[in-house]
Design a protein around this motif. Structure first.
Motif, PDB file in Angstrom:
ATOM      1  N   PRO A 227      71.145  70.980  24.868  1.00  0.00           N
ATOM      2  CA  PRO A 227      70.722  71.917  25.902  1.00  0.00           C
ATOM      3  C   PRO A 227      71.723  73.030  26.187  1.00  0.00           C
ATOM      4  CG  PRO A 227      71.191  69.759  26.853  1.00  0.00           C
ATOM      5  CD  PRO A 227      71.495  69.674  25.411  1.00  0.00           C
ATOM      6  N   THR A 228      71.585  74.133  25.476  1.00  0.00           N
ATOM      7  CA  THR A 228      72.369  75.322  25.781  1.00  0.00           C
ATOM      8  C   THR A 228      71.411  76.361  26.346  1.00  0.00           C
ATOM      9  OG1 THR A 228      71.971  76.243  23.611  1.00  0.00           O
ATOM     10  CG2 THR A 228      73.942  74.920  23.853  1.00  0.00           C
ATOM     11  N   ILE A 229      71.966  77.266  27.134  1.00  0.00           N
ATOM     12  CA  ILE A 229      71.143  78.311  27.743  1.00  0.00           C
ATOM     13  C   ILE A 229      71.802  79.644  27.426  1.00  0.00           C
ATOM     14  CG2 ILE A 229      70.246  79.225  29.923  1.00  0.00           C
ATOM     15  CD1 ILE A 229      70.733  76.352  31.062  1.00  0.00           C
TER      16      ILE A 229
ATOM     17  N   ASP B 238      76.329  73.317  26.033  1.00  0.00           N
ATOM     18  CA  ASP B 238      75.814  71.962  26.161  1.00  0.00           C
ATOM     19  C   ASP B 238      76.724  71.130  27.064  1.00  0.00           C
ATOM     20  OD1 ASP B 238      74.355  69.654  25.557  1.00  0.00           O
ATOM     21  OD2 ASP B 238      75.821  69.114  24.016  1.00  0.00           O
TER      22      ASP B 238
ATOM     23  N   ILE C 162      66.695  78.750  25.108  1.00  0.00           N
ATOM     24  CA  ILE C 162      67.123  77.389  25.448  1.00  0.00           C
ATOM     25  C   ILE C 162      67.205  76.622  24.138  1.00  0.00           C
ATOM     26  CG2 ILE C 162      66.502  75.246  26.643  1.00  0.00           C
ATOM     27  CD1 ILE C 162      65.250  76.983  28.830  1.00  0.00           C
ATOM     28  N   ASP C 163      68.339  76.014  23.896  1.00  0.00           N
ATOM     29  CA  ASP C 163      68.603  75.334  22.620  1.00  0.00           C
ATOM     30  C   ASP C 163      68.331  76.258  21.431  1.00  0.00           C
ATOM     31  OD1 ASP C 163      68.951  73.201  24.217  1.00  0.00           O
ATOM     32  OD2 ASP C 163      67.090  72.196  23.677  1.00  0.00           O
TER      33      ASP C 163
ATOM     34  N   ILE D 189      63.383  71.144  31.894  1.00  0.00           N
ATOM     35  CA  ILE D 189      64.295  71.544  32.962  1.00  0.00           C
ATOM     36  C   ILE D 189      63.896  70.862  34.261  1.00  0.00           C
ATOM     37  CG2 ILE D 189      64.695  73.507  34.531  1.00  0.00           C
ATOM     38  CD1 ILE D 189      64.933  75.281  32.099  1.00  0.00           C
TER      39      ILE D 189
ATOM     40  N   LYS E 175      67.139  67.446  30.627  1.00  0.00           N
ATOM     41  CA  LYS E 175      68.534  67.593  30.196  1.00  0.00           C
ATOM     42  C   LYS E 175      69.203  68.817  30.829  1.00  0.00           C
ATOM     43  CE  LYS E 175      69.629  64.112  27.707  1.00  0.00           C
ATOM     44  NZ  LYS E 175      70.691  63.241  28.243  1.00  0.00           N
ATOM     45  N   ILE E 176      68.385  69.667  31.457  1.00  0.00           N
ATOM     46  CA  ILE E 176      68.944  70.835  32.147  1.00  0.00           C
ATOM     47  C   ILE E 176      68.609  70.726  33.624  1.00  0.00           C
ATOM     48  CG2 ILE E 176      68.780  73.339  32.420  1.00  0.00           C
ATOM     49  CD1 ILE E 176      68.284  73.542  29.418  1.00  0.00           C
TER      50      ILE E 176
ATOM     51  N   LEU F  95      74.204  66.256  31.066  1.00  0.00           N
ATOM     52  CA  LEU F  95      73.261  67.281  31.514  1.00  0.00           C
ATOM     53  C   LEU F  95      73.968  68.635  31.528  1.00  0.00           C
ATOM     54  CD1 LEU F  95      71.755  65.398  34.605  1.00  0.00           C
ATOM     55  CD2 LEU F  95      71.009  65.317  32.207  1.00  0.00           C
ATOM     56  N   THR F  96      73.210  69.670  31.238  1.00  0.00           N
ATOM     57  CA  THR F  96      73.714  71.026  31.397  1.00  0.00           C
ATOM     58  C   THR F  96      73.247  71.484  32.775  1.00  0.00           C
ATOM     59  OG1 THR F  96      73.504  71.379  29.029  1.00  0.00           O
ATOM     60  CG2 THR F  96      73.675  73.349  30.403  1.00  0.00           C
ATOM     61  N   THR F  97      74.206  71.851  33.624  1.00  0.00           N
ATOM     62  CA  THR F  97      73.868  72.067  35.033  1.00  0.00           C
ATOM     63  C   THR F  97      74.229  73.471  35.497  1.00  0.00           C
ATOM     64  OG1 THR F  97      74.453  69.750  35.367  1.00  0.00           O
ATOM     65  CG2 THR F  97      74.159  71.081  37.355  1.00  0.00           C
TER      66      THR F  97
END
Ligand SMILES: Nc1ncnc2c1ncn2[C@@H]1O[C@H](COP(=O)(O)OP(=O)(O)OP(=O)(O)O)[C@@H](O)[C@H]1O
Ligand SMILES: [Mg+2]
Length: 370
Positions: A2-4, A28, A62-63, A77, A153-154, A185-187
């Motif tokens: 999970p990257t943004i 991530d 996203i990803d 999300i 995961k986000i 988690l990506t927060t």
């Protein structure tokens, strides 16, 4: 993973540009705090990432996948809105279990996970209550628990702890970071509370008028604020208006009102530049003016106020040149030492001074936080 990623994203509401050509990357598992004054675009930014609104320009990934046209429910999300809604006809436990159950998790397991999260939010004892039976702060914790249980995961959290009292906020922000890190988690956590960001964030992003002012670790942003706005918004600072009158290899001299001189370590400005010099309230020292001293950055003045802040006392000193400065020191060092009306020196080390170009719209405008 999970990257943004946002690339040149703009969002307008009529004439208002809420987000301006903004680019950022969130890695991530990273825990990001977004800080900024009211109206700076924080909620708009979260809604764009959640997919509740669409950008007018730019791309959101996203990803690594372009999601501009992907609906919210397909983005994996969990979004906790600033003004959240709970399911009124479900108990606290059922509210939290809703996510795990709809993911197809076995009923017993879903309730077990949900109870654990309620426990961490200090709400297990109210598991059977309905939302309307809970206080405002409890409802906020319940909404947070529901977001955490969703399995996404986000996590996008808009002021998740704002309704809580100080002690609980301190405890829960610790739990929040712990849960996020344990579950990779990506927060993105939006807050007004600068202390909260210092404690929970891997990285801070400071927003103003829809634009990023600075990003960095809490320490970087605190120690090296990039401009007057960030220095004012994060931490307690004093600002002086002055002109650079000399620059050498090691630093520069800035002349303040009425000829008062400050030595700084800054070599980036030129002679004649109008500048703003900043010192943190806790970085200056007050010395008794019992004997005459001749040192650099020793500013004579009179204590005109003392505010008791618990751990700290903040003194206001009217310098002889007319500038006012706040100087904070641990209460334990201050008790019985200084009194109002007393003549003192304020000592500031050159390395604790930051020098900024004078803002285009004036210092006063820059310090109005709106
Ligand atoms: N639906 C809307 N219609 C028109 N203007 C909007 C709308 N939503 C937000 N805005 C405007 O966009 C700007 C950014 O608003 P946003 O809610 O993102 O700010 P914020 O940083 O979350 O503020 P706060 O800290 O008060 O929650 C503001 O000027 C706001 O008035
Ligand atoms: Mg908001």
């Amino acid at each position: 993973m999970p990257t943004i990623k946002l690339v040149n994203v703009t969002k307008r509401y009529g004439d208002i540009v809420a987000i301006k050509n903004l680019s950022m990357t969130i890695h991530d598992g990273e825990y990001i705090c977004i800080l900024g004054p009211t109206g700076s675009g924080k909620t708009t930014l979260l809604k764009l990432i959640a997919g509740i609104i669409k950008p007018d320009k730019g791309e959101i990934y996203i990803d690594g996948k372009l999601v501009n046209d992907v609906p919210p429910y397909e983005r994996n999300i969990a979004y906790l809105p600033q003004y959240y809604a709970l399911f009124p006809h479900l108990t606290a436990l059922e509210n939290v279990a809703f996510g795990p159950l709809s993911r197809g998790i076995d009923v017993k397991e879903a309730y077990k996970i949900s109870m654990q999260i309620l426990e961490m939010m200090r709400l297990a004892w109210r598991a059977r209550s309905y939302p309307h039976e809970l206080s405002g702060g409890m409802q906020q914790r319940l909404a947070l628990a529901r977001a955490l249980a969703s399995g996404a995961k986000i996590l996008l959290l808009d002021e998740p702890l704002s309704a809580l009292d100080a002690r609980l906020r301190v405890e829960l922000r610790y739990n929040l970071r712990k849960i996020a890190k344990e579950n990779n988690l990506t927060t993105i956590h939006v807050t007004h509370d600068q202390e909260e960001t210092m404690v929970v964030a891997d990285r801070i992003i400071v927003l103003r008028n829809g634009e990023i002012q600075q990003e960095g670790t809490p320490l970087q942003v605190y120690n090296e604020p990039k401009n007057v706005f960030v220095a004012h918004f994060i931490g307690e600072s004093n600002f002086f208006d002055g002109f650079v009158i000399d620059v050498d290899q090691y630093g520069s001299w800035v002349q303040l009102r009425n000829g008062l001189l400050l030595r700084t370590n800054n070599v980036d400005r030129s002679v004649g530049d109008r500048v703003v010099v900043m010192v943190r309230e806790e970085k200056s020292r007050i010395l008794k003016a019992t004997k005459k001293r001749e040192e650099i950055n020793l500013l004579p003045g009179v204590i005109i106020n003392a505010s008791f802040l618990g751990n700290f006392i903040s003194y206001t000193i009217l310098l002889d040149n007319g500038d006012k400065v706040n100087s904070k020191m641990p209460t334990i060092n201050a008790i019985g030492k200084f009194s109002i009306g007393e003549r003192v020196y304020l000592k500031i080390s050159p390395e604790d001074l930051r020098v900024y170009p004078y803002p285009a719209l004036g210092l006063y405008r820059e310090l109005e936080v709106m």
